[in-house]
Motif scaffolding. Structure first.
Motif, mmCIF file in Angstrom:
data_model
loop_
_atom_site.group_PDB
_atom_site.id
_atom_site.type_symbol
_atom_site.label_atom_id
_atom_site.label_comp_id
_atom_site.label_asym_id
_atom_site.label_seq_id
_atom_site.Cartn_x
_atom_site.Cartn_y
_atom_site.Cartn_z
ATOM 1 N N GLU A 105 31.660 -3.663 80.105
ATOM 2 C CA GLU A 105 33.092 -3.735 80.847
ATOM 3 C C GLU A 105 34.033 -5.007 80.432
ATOM 4 O O GLU A 105 34.911 -5.035 80.622
ATOM 5 N N GLY A 106 33.188 -6.225 80.494
ATOM 6 C CA GLY A 106 33.767 -7.518 80.263
ATOM 7 C C GLY A 106 34.759 -7.425 78.766
ATOM 8 O O GLY A 106 35.539 -8.310 78.585
ATOM 9 N N GLN A 107 34.294 -6.613 77.956
ATOM 10 C CA GLN A 107 35.020 -6.678 76.684
ATOM 11 C C GLN A 107 36.295 -5.864 76.632
ATOM 12 O O GLN A 107 36.248 -4.731 76.751
ATOM 13 N N LYS A 108 37.510 -6.769 76.664
ATOM 14 C CA LYS A 108 38.639 -6.144 76.792
ATOM 15 C C LYS A 108 39.606 -6.450 75.461
ATOM 16 O O LYS A 108 38.955 -7.433 74.639
ATOM 17 N N SER A 109 40.484 -5.361 75.205
ATOM 18 C CA SER A 109 41.191 -5.976 73.824
ATOM 19 C C SER A 109 42.007 -7.302 74.171
ATOM 20 O O SER A 109 42.345 -7.521 75.177
ATOM 21 N N ASN A 110 42.082 -8.009 72.960
ATOM 22 C CA ASN A 110 42.929 -9.238 73.261
ATOM 23 C C ASN A 110 44.439 -8.682 73.504
ATOM 24 O O ASN A 110 44.883 -7.824 72.938
ATOM 25 N N VAL A 111 45.114 -9.767 74.227
ATOM 26 C CA VAL A 111 46.391 -9.455 74.551
ATOM 27 C C VAL A 111 47.202 -10.667 74.466
ATOM 28 O O VAL A 111 46.584 -11.745 75.201
ATOM 29 N N GLU A 138 57.264 -19.806 82.726
ATOM 30 C CA GLU A 138 57.257 -19.466 81.176
ATOM 31 C C GLU A 138 55.906 -19.962 80.520
ATOM 32 O O GLU A 138 55.404 -20.856 80.853
ATOM 33 N N GLY A 139 55.460 -19.001 79.423
ATOM 34 C CA GLY A 139 54.304 -19.702 78.832
ATOM 35 C C GLY A 139 53.857 -18.396 77.964
ATOM 36 O O GLY A 139 54.335 -17.611 78.012
ATOM 37 N N ILE A 140 52.672 -18.803 77.271
ATOM 38 C CA ILE A 140 52.161 -17.862 76.296
ATOM 39 C C ILE A 140 50.609 -17.930 76.518
ATOM 40 O O ILE A 140 50.160 -18.977 76.852
ATOM 41 N N LYS A 141 50.029 -16.782 76.685
ATOM 42 C CA LYS A 141 48.615 -16.542 77.124
ATOM 43 C C LYS A 141 48.227 -15.546 76.073
ATOM 44 O O LYS A 141 48.542 -14.689 76.005
ATOM 45 N N LEU A 142 46.878 -16.060 75.563
ATOM 46 C CA LEU A 142 45.912 -15.246 74.797
ATOM 47 C C LEU A 142 44.938 -14.676 75.475
ATOM 48 O O LEU A 142 44.187 -15.757 75.807
ATOM 49 N N LYS A 143 44.646 -13.544 75.643
ATOM 50 C CA LYS A 143 43.405 -13.234 76.345
ATOM 51 C C LYS A 143 42.278 -12.802 75.270
ATOM 52 O O LYS A 143 42.466 -12.122 74.389
ATOM 53 N N VAL A 144 41.229 -13.637 75.451
ATOM 54 C CA VAL A 144 39.939 -13.448 74.677
ATOM 55 C C VAL A 144 38.822 -13.207 75.110
ATOM 56 O O VAL A 144 38.741 -13.354 76.545
ATOM 57 N N THR A 145 37.747 -12.792 74.760
ATOM 58 C CA THR A 145 36.671 -12.209 75.198
ATOM 59 C C THR A 145 35.736 -13.421 75.005
ATOM 60 O O THR A 145 35.497 -14.059 73.726
ATOM 61 N N ILE A 146 34.847 -13.757 75.975
ATOM 62 C CA ILE A 146 33.886 -15.030 75.612
ATOM 63 C C ILE A 146 32.782 -14.562 76.343
ATOM 64 O O ILE A 146 32.630 -13.478 77.211
ATOM 65 N N LYS A 147 31.614 -15.267 75.934
ATOM 66 C CA LYS A 147 30.222 -15.056 76.877
ATOM 67 C C LYS A 147 30.530 -15.745 78.432
ATOM 68 O O LYS A 147 30.798 -16.769 78.401
ATOM 69 N N GLU A 148 29.957 -14.951 79.319
ATOM 70 C CA GLU A 148 30.136 -15.439 80.663
ATOM 71 C C GLU A 148 29.279 -16.802 80.642
ATOM 72 O O GLU A 148 27.989 -16.419 80.223
ATOM 73 N N PRO A 149 29.528 -17.916 80.926
ATOM 74 C CA PRO A 149 28.624 -18.980 81.142
ATOM 75 C C PRO A 149 27.593 -18.848 81.828
ATOM 76 O O PRO A 149 27.600 -18.195 82.898
#
Ligand code: BG6
Length: 478
Positions: free
Chosen positions: A351-357, A366-377
């Motif tokens: 479930e946690g794996q989402k597309s990069n946005v 204002e800003g730029i955000k990149l959503k990335v998938t990582i391992k839950e610590p």
């Protein structure tokens, strides 16, 4: 660094735009030390005012529209001392001689047409007749630049009769927004994004400009315009262009504008089934559009969502979903680029794996955000979560950074500097109308009624369907 000395003439100096945006923006530039001692601003309008009264009016306007912590009385007095007023009749002879006598040779000369497009021709002719369309002078015009392709062409022709294209600055204030320029910096100043910036890697793009305000007080203009003409043909089109364009060979006016033009020309005609129009209803104790505009059976849309396709090698197959509306849940403008999923997940279904946005937020925050998938610590095994890589500009820019005046400050200074990069060229505006016109004609021919939507919502339900049926969903408006 101060700009060169200038005479800036504002036609329509008693109007709303001058009071709310142009003069507060100039004051703020003055406060920042960007106006040289020899900078002068001459307001003109039909009202019989003298310098003192106009200065008094502008003092009020600045106190009203500039945050209190940016008001410094010495700076304000210095700024007001730059202002002079000439009573002028755009369609007649009154005032023109006097104006001409005030313009100093040897300084930058700029004429801001802060009036309805119906007066552009009179002003252009007046400047010509009185010898003010000198080489190197500039004129600044605002939207709406025409109502359709025919009227835009006529306006371009009127201006072209007296001024070269290099002298004409067509404002789209969205291009002056900090993050919009940052979008170009991110795309073309990094190696990271551009190789992925195409249909092979991008699933789809969403551009949302949501507002909470209605149209009370501007119904007369708005009802003839609607969201398509008011927002899509210009602001949203410009955002789409900056996302979709090829790298220009340099950050120079014509290099950038050539690339934008190619994008507009590559846009497919929009299918009638790919558009949803809405109109805000009454609710939450607020009037609906019909009452705000005082037009009971109006068919004008205050919301529009549509799917556009850019038919070229880079973008074939990647849809661009555009959505804008009034009286929506929140004031938000953002561009979201959703990348495709990895071709194979070595972690299985998670479930946690989402597309990069990549989310480029124009306002607020204002800003730029990149959503990335990582391992839950932690020791919980290989569980994936999505986290944002956050490049927020709020800190760098300080409070009030999203203030609209910023766009005007930047654009007006660009006029004085003679830099047209962030202004629309005549052919761009015409191409945008050429794309918009048939869409509007099609719904007018069907006598299509916009769908009512609740104030404070995300627009009509049908807009959700526009994406659901493609197996996608809109980002939340918040
Ligand atoms: C203007 C439109 O061009 O842009 C308005 O005419 C709209 O209807 C405004 O509200 C939005 O600008 P901003 O900068 O507040 O997003």
């Amino acid at each position: 660094i101060p700009v060169d000395p200038f005479d800036l003439v504002i036609f329509g100096a008693t109007g709303d735009l001058a009071r709310r945006k142009i003069l507060p923006a100039l004051y703020r530039r003055d406060l920042a030390g960007q106006l040289p001692d020899e900078a002068r601003i001459i307001g003109t309008a039909r009202a019989a005012l003298d310098d003192d009264t106009w200065q008094g009016e502008i003092r009020h306007a600045i106190l009203e529209h500039v945050p209190a912590d940016r008001i410094e009385s010495a700076a304000l007095e210095r700024f007001l001392a730059r202002l002079g007023y000439v009573r002028l009749d755009a369609t007649g002879e009154d005032g023109w001689q006097r104006l001409a006598s005030l313009i100093r040779p040897g300084v930058v000369q700029a004429y801001y047409f802060s009036v309805g497009p119906g007066l552009f021709g009179d002003l252009a002719r007046g400047l010509h007749r009185h010898g003010m369309n000198r080489e190197g002078c500039r004129i600044v015009v605002e939207k709406p630049f025409g109502h359709d392709l025919g009227s835009a062409r006529a306006l371009n022709a009127t201006l072209a009769a007296h001024f070269d294209e290099q002298q004409i600055y067509r404002i789209d204030h969205y291009l002056g927004k900090e993050t919009v320029q940052n979008l170009m910096a991110v795309r073309f100043g990094n190696m990271l994004f551009e190789p992925l910036w195409n249909a092979q890697y991008v699933d789809h793009i969403q551009i949302t400009v949501a507002e909470m305000v209605g149209v009370a007080g501007r119904g007369g203009y708005y009802d003839k315009s609607g969201a398509m003409r008011d927002m899509v043909q210009n602001h949203m089109m410009q955002l789409l262009c900056l996302i979709a364009m090829e790298p220009p060979y340099a950050f120079e006016p014509d290099a950038v504008r050539d690339e934008k033009l190619k994008v507009i020309r590559a846009l497919d005609a929009v299918e009638p089934g790919d558009i949803v129009r809405g109109q805000y209803a009454a609710g939450n104790g607020q009037a609906g559009y019909a009452e705000d505009a005082a037009i009971p059976s109006s068919r004008t849309e205050t919301f529009i969502a549509l799917k556009a396709h850019v038919s070229n090698w880079r973008w074939k197959g990647t849809p661009f979903y555009l959505r804008t509306g009034k009286r929506l849940r929140a004031r938000t403008s953002e561009i979201a680029i959703t990348f495709k999923d990895p071709p194979h997940s070595i972690f299985g279904e998670q479930e946690g794996q989402k597309s990069n946005v990549l989310v480029i937020r124009l306002q607020p925050n204002e800003g730029i955000k990149l959503k990335v998938t990582i391992k839950e610590p932690g020791p919980g095994g290989m569980r994936l979560i999505e986290v944002p890589l956050d490049m927020s500009f709020a800190q760098a820019l300080g409070p009030g950074a999203e203030d609209i005046a910023d766009a005007y400050e930047r654009l007006i200074m660009d006029v004085i500097r003679g830099n047209q990069t962030l202004f629309m060229r005549g052919d761009e505006v015409e191409a945008a109308w050429a794309w918009t016109d048939p869409v509007i004609a099609a719904w007018e021919a069907r006598a299509d009624r916009p769908k009512p939507y609740d104030p404070g919502s995300s627009g009509p339900e049908d807009a959700l369907m526009l994406m659901h049926r493609d197996g996608r969903r809109w980002r939340e408006i918040r």
